[in-house]
Enzyme design. Structure first.
Site, PDB file in Angstrom:
ATOM      1  CG  ASP A 148       2.357   4.562  -3.045  1.00  0.00           C
ATOM      2  OD1 ASP A 148       2.085   5.316  -2.104  1.00  0.00           O
ATOM      3  OD2 ASP A 148       1.726   4.556  -4.120  1.00  0.00           O
ATOM      4  CG  ASP A 149       0.548   4.229   1.053  1.00  0.00           C
ATOM      5  OD1 ASP A 149       0.923   5.354   0.682  1.00  0.00           O
ATOM      6  OD2 ASP A 149      -0.634   3.866   0.994  1.00  0.00           O
ATOM      7  CB  CYS A 162       0.281   9.605  -2.783  1.00  0.00           C
ATOM      8  SG  CYS A 162      -0.337   8.132  -1.995  1.00  0.00           S
ATOM      9  CG  HIS A 215      -1.285   9.920  -7.450  1.00  0.00           C
ATOM     10  ND1 HIS A 215      -1.446   9.448  -6.173  1.00  0.00           N
ATOM     11  CD2 HIS A 215      -2.497  10.392  -7.825  1.00  0.00           C
ATOM     12  CE1 HIS A 215      -2.703   9.606  -5.790  1.00  0.00           C
ATOM     13  NE2 HIS A 215      -3.354  10.176  -6.775  1.00  0.00           N
ATOM     14  CG  ASP A 227       4.026   7.951  -1.161  1.00  0.00           C
ATOM     15  OD1 ASP A 227       4.021   7.066  -0.279  1.00  0.00           O
ATOM     16  OD2 ASP A 227       3.106   8.079  -1.994  1.00  0.00           O
ATOM     17  CG  ASN A 228       1.971   8.355   2.172  1.00  0.00           C
ATOM     18  OD1 ASN A 228       1.754   8.647   1.003  1.00  0.00           O
ATOM     19  ND2 ASN A 228       1.615   7.195   2.687  1.00  0.00           N
TER      20      ASN A 228
HETATM   21 CA    CA Z   1       1.495   6.959  -0.727  1.00  0.00          CA
END
Ligand code: CA
Length: 554
Positions: free
Chosen positions: A102-103, A144, A198, A364-365
């Site tokens: 994540d991130d 996300c 999410h 995811d990003n």
């Molecule tokens: Ca994310």
């Protein structure tokens, strides 16, 4: 002879100079031989592998509702043969492990130039990268939920309607979509989801109702569980019992949950800060158990393992707190995730499943780099929430022991939506892909597995929620809209940046200008025509297959 030389000094000079030259020649030959004998045989023989020129490659339409592909019949044939041999050996289709962080930024893993250099070594990721395939042009969505929905459905956010991160308690999600887990289930796979979901909290969007046999994780956005509990971050709530009580009464699910296919989701434990510190370890333990269990199964599996780290706010476990060279929470957690990945790979190896498992490690990003200092790193322009490369270009390591030639690196285009078709192709279940909706995903099996694999994807499209932002073909990127700073000094054009629609498009050569600083659109209109063609075909698809999003510009 010496007598003669004494009598003729001129000849003597020539003789001795000649002898020196001859000695010198012998020394040169000796050292050259040594170099040849002891040199690394590969040194000096490697040539740069030139990427196939996708700008001039034609695409073919494989189905009316599917993204056109660049055909590669020879590499397809090579890979089908390898896969058939593997299926014969294991007696089942291959397993798929998606390790979604994540991130995490493009510049975080060591094998992408980060690691030690950014205060957070990643030996496990580096090893997988070095012994597998490192993709240098893999694209997520800017945030996300859109990326997660795209991986699970093979469809861009502009089609699913999941345009931005879902807010706590918000309605909507994947309920009307068909997920990879649903289709792989139909194809005989055991499907396990672990970690951050999410993509909708509604019953109809919950993982156990969207194809996962079992889910262990949480449904919401990471920071919603802990931020308001932390007195250093939210003192106005955390130190005020009445406000704390009011937050607790909001209709958010603040629990670690467990879902079993067809059953009501079960709340396990509230995700407080002490629990948050342990979550990634708990999730890894759960995945390890699953992998061990599956070693005895005659069915293949999908393990969709989504970490809690490294989304803000990061709470490293006791074991890792202050242990990264940087000693900052994001960096500590990144090192922790690297170890968890190593544990999953080790378990696959110990249980004899490593050679039958495709492993994809990605994010995811882009990172929160421009809005928060303790975050991931990208060398590109922009960050999470933007369609500059920094927002969407992510690390993506693809590893498969015995199936992917070690040491591969490719700049071929890969969109994370491609995980959808590729997984179904590996499962031999492409026929299950829905025909009533547009699928943006492309089967990249032969790109990933062929020794000299070339990407089957011609273009990547960039969307800023419902605004079309741009397209990339080969090394060229054309932008029609982008985010810019809002005027304050803190936000640099991420999620809350201003979206500017350009009167004239901008064009960048990502090889010469990876930070997208020098627009040359007006000087190279011929190249722009190719990008325009891709944009046109993309827009046509929305006419034939209307989007879930109401948008008058389409
Ligand atoms: Ca994310």
């Amino acid at each position: 002879m010496f007598k003669y030389l004494r009598k003729h000094p001129a000849s003597a000079r020539i003789f001795f100079t000649g002898r020196k030259l001859f000695t010198f020649f012998l020394v040169v030959v000796f050292f050259t031989l040594l170099t040849v004998l002891y040199a690394d045989p590969a040194m000096g023989q490697e040539k740069p592998v030139r990427l196939e020129d996708s700008l001039v490659k034609k695409t073919v339409q494989i189905a009316p509702n599917m993204e056109p592909v660049i055909p590669h019949p020879l590499q397809d044939k090579e890979v089908r043969k390898k896969l058939a041999a593997l299926e014969k050996k294991f007696g089942k289709k291959p397993n798929i492990l998606i390790f979604l962080m994540d991130d995490v930024g493009y510049g975080d893993p060591g094998c992408y130039g980060g690691g030690q250099a950014v205060g957070a070594p990643s030996p496990n990721m580096d090893k997988l990268g070095e012994e597998g395939l490192i993709l240098t042009s893999a694209y997520a969505q800017p945030t996300c939920s859109p990326t997660r929905a795209t991986i699970l459905t093979g469809r861009l956010p502009m089609r699913t309607g999941i345009l931005r991160p879902a807010l706590p308690g918000e309605k909507g999600g994947l309920d009307t979509e068909i997920t990879m887990a649903q289709l792989l289930s139909k194809a005989g796979y055991v499907t396990q989801g672990v970690g951050k979901w999410h993509v909708g909290e509604d019953v109809g969007s919950q993982p156990q109702n969207k194809g996962f046999d079992d889910f262990y994780g949480f449904l919401n956005c990471s920071n919603e569980y802990t931020a308001w509990r932390d007195p250093s971050f939210y003192p106005e709530v955390a130190t005020d019992p009445a406000r704390t009580k009011a937050v607790e009464s909001l209709p958010n699910n603040l629990y670690l949950v467990h879902g079993v296919k067809g059953k009501k989701i079960e709340n396990l434990v509230e995700v407080t800060i002490p629990i948050c510190k342990k979550l990634d370890q708990m999730w890894t333990d759960y995945s390890v158990k699953f992998i061990r269990k599956m070693a005895k199964s005659d069915k293949p599996f999908l393990l969709y393992h989504c970490t809690r780290g490294c989304h803000y706010d990061n709470y490293p476990s006791e074991e890792f707190e202050g242990k990264s060279p940087a000693r900052y929470p994001y960096k500590d957690v990144f090192c922790e995730l690297d170890q968890h990945l190593g544990t999953l790979v080790k378990t696959l190896k110990e249980t004899g499943q490593l050679e039958n498992t495709l492993i994809i490690v990605t994010s995811d990003n882009g990172p929160e780099m421009e809005t928060w200092w303790d975050s991931g790193f990208t060398p590109f322009r922009g960050a999470k929430g933007s369609t500059w490369e920094g927002g969407m270009r992510v690390p993506c390591i693809v590893y498969w022991k015995g199936m992917i030639k070690p040491g591969r690196k490719s700049d071929g285009l890969f969109d994370l939506s491609d995980i959808f078709n590729t997984s179904l192709s590996l499962a031999g279940a492409m026929n299950l892909i829905p025909k009533d909706r547009y699928i943006d995903s492309i089967d990249q099996t032969s790109f990933l597995l062929s020794d000299e694999g070339q990407s089957n994807r011609k273009a990547v499209f960039y969307w800023l929620m419902e605004t079309f932002s741009g397209v990339r073909v080969a090394e060229y990127k054309m932008m029609l809209a982008a985010t810019y700073p809002t005027g304050d000094t803190w936000n640099k054009g991420g999620l809350s940046g201003n979206i500017t629609i350009f009167r004239y498009a901008k064009m960048f050569n990502l090889y010469l200008d990876p930070k997208e600083e020098h627009d040359f659109f007006i000087r190279k209109l011929t190249i722009a025509s190719f990008l325009q063609q891709a944009q046109n075909w993309h827009m046509e698809t929305f006419k034939k297959y209307p989007s879930n999003v109401k948008n008058e510009s389409l």
